[in-house]
Write an enzyme that holds these catalytic residues in place. Structure first.
Site: not given
Ligand code: GLA
Length: 749
Positions: A489, A559
């Site tokens: 990420d 997301d």
């Molecule tokens: C980001 C990712 C999510 C999740 C969060 C965790 O927003 O896109 O899928 O993994 O971080 O903090």
């Protein structure tokens, strides 16, 4: 006559970092042709349905002469001739379509390269010097008319798709440093005409929105100044001729393989010529090249289709599958990567509240559904209870996992799944042991504020010590735990991008060195752990580009997991990227983002358009929910290769307030096809339109089997490809109402 090209060169010659070792051996069999006609001084590259030609004009510049549908083998492309001065205001240097123009002489449009010499001279005029065959393709060397600055242009063409790879290496052979202020991978020129520009923009939770607008005089700038690819614009474009649509007509398209700040400029000049220049973003750029040093640009991939936007995206998908995406050791010899395991991810169910018992309970439920891979998301490390703390401290949290990760991983394996883990390696929370120990490791300008986003700062990966730390902890994590997959990420963009260990004049190198180190860490990890797979996530789709995709097997597009919103995000995504990498989770309803309520079947089918995952709180599922998901996961597994690697036809777009949408994929053998149909929100109880299928063998017989939903009562169950394409597939009269979904498979008899 130049010799035959071989495929892997597409990825190896231009940038040594490109992990050639990850490519399948079968690519070596590819070939495409290039040749140089010494009398007309024209270089010609031919592959699939495309010809690209450029030559040396009478002044010595490289000039593009043709890019489009494949010409006959004996045809001679036009001789490159400098365009005349149209008026004293329109210099010949501006009017002549240069392959890679230096800013100098009378160039007023976007230069490919702009430099400042140590003595203040800023004039750069590049002329042909030599060309060579490489094991992988063609290199053409340009040199300034008086100074020792050399630019090597690298050309590759892919036999299967006719997609070109172009990049440049700039070398300073002067005795003093030069500063590169602007460096593109390439400039591409289109024939004069009326065009529509297609490009993708977005924001967090709303990525991959397709924009379509006429190209007019002036410049349209698509860019990221954020140090990363960005949600806000994606480095892809497609330019359609006036008569082109989804299925027909000419389209020229391209995608820049770079995960840092980038810029693509599409300009129509005063004489109506259209050019595209794409590469490093010149904003805040200043790369000091010492004597004998080189700078390589990213690669711009560019292609041509005579079959509309649909044809363009099918070419790009095929190219990504065969030539860009990495392979694990287990799949090293297969022509395309394996379809993604169906995953379970607990993020939306648990957020940061992960624990050994809680994750094991979810894993047991996931295994019963037929899930292949169990992924634990954020919250397992350091003092990570919320997003305030812990990033940088990559040790297992003892309160949540008193016995380490082993008991969970062992249980996941015993349940027949492999195990994946979330990491965010380039970031640090100020509330972390790492930051307390190394406050100087972050991007910053000394004495200035350090702007936080999500309470975190960006580690300066350009620094060798930071690079070593990141590689070291990831390597240790993978050595100590049986981990098959990392969700990598990256949850903010840059601010105050200082690198104060370097002399003031050189600090802007961070824009290049950071990304080179990111790629080298990914390449090294894959070398040391050749069966580990990686997802590129950046708060959703903030880092999706053909640069990161050389090292990562899949991406997280958004997301936003609302199944209706996802239809549009997924539609936009597929203009540039293959469904193979498009992870799509089924989550809870009503949805957290927009409170929309949808059925589980609708959510499942929306996610089954890409690489399926489950991200719901399955602890709360009823036996009926579990049975439905289990049945659809099994049905998905059966047809997944067709869905994620077949030819995609966007039959009805969900964009522009459409009441319906539909997609269809057909495998390469034309022996199987999968159709998805969605009703969004309709008025007056309108029924679903007849779906005229595409890409089938008209003479073959195909049996229709519902995956979910029903065809019309009087629809044949077996009919020819000609029937399904000409008459079409009629859906059942009961297929009405808001947020409904149906899916079918067709199998050749
Ligand atoms: C980001 C990712 C999510 C999740 C969060 C965790 O927003 O896109 O899928 O993994 O971080 O903090």
């Amino acid at each position: 006559m130049l010799k035959t090209f071989t495929g892997p060169a597409l990825l190896t010659a231009a940038a040594p970092l490109l992990a050639a070792a990850l490519l399948p051996a079968s690519l070596a069999a590819q070939s495409a042709m290039a040749h140089f006609d010494a009398s007309s001084k024209v270089f010609r590259l031919d592959a699939a349905n495309t010809t690209y030609a450029f030559g040396i004009n009478s002044r010595g510049e490289l000039q593009q002469v043709y890019w489009g549908g494949r010409l006959g083998a004996s045809d001679t492309p036009p001789t490159p001739t400098p365009r005349r001065e149209w008026a004293s205001f329109d210099s010949t240097y501006t009017n002549t379509p240069q392959e890679y123009g230096g800013w100098g002489a009378g160039l007023f449009n976007e230069p490919a390269l702009k430099v400042t010499f140590a003595d203040g001279n800023r004039d750069l005029v590049l002329h042909y010097q030599s060309h060579t065959e490489t094991p992988s393709g063609l290199d053409v060397v340009l040199k300034d008319i008086s100074r020792n600055v050399l630019v090597t242009l690298h050309y590759f063409i892919d036999e299967h798709t006719g997609i070109l790879g172009r990049s440049a290496t700039i070398e300073n052979r002067e005795s003093a440093p030069i500063t590169i202020e602007q460096a593109a991978a390439a400039t591409l020129v289109l024939p004069a005409g009326n065009y529509t520009l297609n490009y993708l923009t977005g924001r967090w939770a709303g990525e991959f929105t397709l924009n379509q607008e006429p190209i007019r005089h002036g410049a349209r700038v698509l860019e990221s100044r954020r140090g990363t690819t960005g949600h806000q614009a994606n480095p892809w474009f497609a330019i359609q001729s006036a008569a082109s649509d989804e299925d027909h007509g000419e389209v020229w398209f391209g995608a820049l393989a770079w995960s840092g700040s980038w810029r693509t400029t599409i300009e129509q000049d005063q004489l109506d010529a259209v050019r595209v220049t794409s590469g490093y973003n010149p904003f805040d750029f200043g790369y000091v090249l010492h004597p004998n040093e080189k700078l390589e640009t990213p690669v711009l991939y560019a292609g041509y289709s005579a079959h509309g936007l649909g044809g363009a995206s099918r070419l790009l998908h095929a190219f990504e599958l065969r030539n860009v995406l990495p392979r694990t050791q287990k799949t090293a010899s297969s022509p395309t990567p394996r379809p993604r395991p169906v995953i379970y991810n607990s993020w939306e169910a648990t957020e940061f509240h992960v624990s050994e018992a809680g994750q094991i309970a979810l894993a047991e439920k996931a295994a019963a559904l037929g899930i292949d891979r169990f992924v634990m998301d954020d919250g397992w490390f350091g003092q990570r209870k919320t997003d305030n703390a812990g990033l940088g401290d990559w040790y297992v949290n003892q309160e949540k996992f008193p016995h380490g990760l082993k008991p969970l991983i062992d249980r996941v394996h015993a349940l027949g799944m492999d195990f994946g883990l979330w990491v965010e390696p380039e970031m640090v929370n100020p509330d972390s042991d790492l930051y307390r120990k190394h406050p100087d490791w972050v991007l910053n300008f000394p004495g200035r504020p350090r702007t936080e986003q999500r309470q975190q700062l960006v580690l300066n990966l350009a620094r060798p010590d930071v690079r070593d730390y990141v590689l070291g902890f990831l390597d240790k994590l993978l050595n100590e735990n049986d981990i098959a997959f990392l969700k990598w990420d990256y949850n903010r963009n840059w601010a105050e991008p200082g690198w104060d260990q370097l002399p003031a004049a050189e600090q802007k190198k961070v824009y290049v060195a950071f990304i080179q180190n990111l790629y080298s860490i990914l390449a090294e990890l894959r070398k040391r752990h050749p069966n580990v797979e990686i997802e590129s996530c950046s708060g959703g789709g903030g880092r999706v580009d053909l640069g990161i995709l050389r090292y990562t097997d899949e991406v997280w597009p958004s997301d936003n997991t609302d199944p209706f919103d996802r239809l549009t995000i997924q539609d936009g995504f597929t203009y540039a990227y293959t469904p193979q990498i498009m992870m799509a989770w089924v989550t809870d309803s009503p949805h957290w983002l927009n409170k929309r309520t949808t059925s589980l079947a609708y959510r499942m089918l929306s996610s089954m358009q890409g690489s399926l995952g489950i991200g719901a709180n399955i602890d709360k599922w009823t036996p009926d929910d579990a049975a439905l998901a289990k049945r659809l996961i099994a049905a998905y597994h059966e047809v997944q290769p067709t869905i994620v690697q077949g030819d995609l036809y966007r039959l009805i777009s969900p964009r522009n307030g459409s009441e319906f949408s539909a997609t269809q994929t057909v495998n390469a053998a034309k022996s199987q096809s999968v159709v998805f149909a969605f009703i969004h929100s309709t008025q007056e109880g309108r029924g679903f339109p007849l779906l005229k299928l595409k890409g089938l063998d008209p003479d073959a017989q195909y049996a229709l089997t519902p995956i979910e939903g029903k065809a019309a009562a009087d629809s044949p169950t077996t009919a020819s490809g000609a029937f399904w394409m000409n008459h079409g597939l009629a859906l059942h009269d009961d297929f009405r109402g808001d947020f409904q979904a149906a899916a079918f498979r067709l199998d050749r008899k």
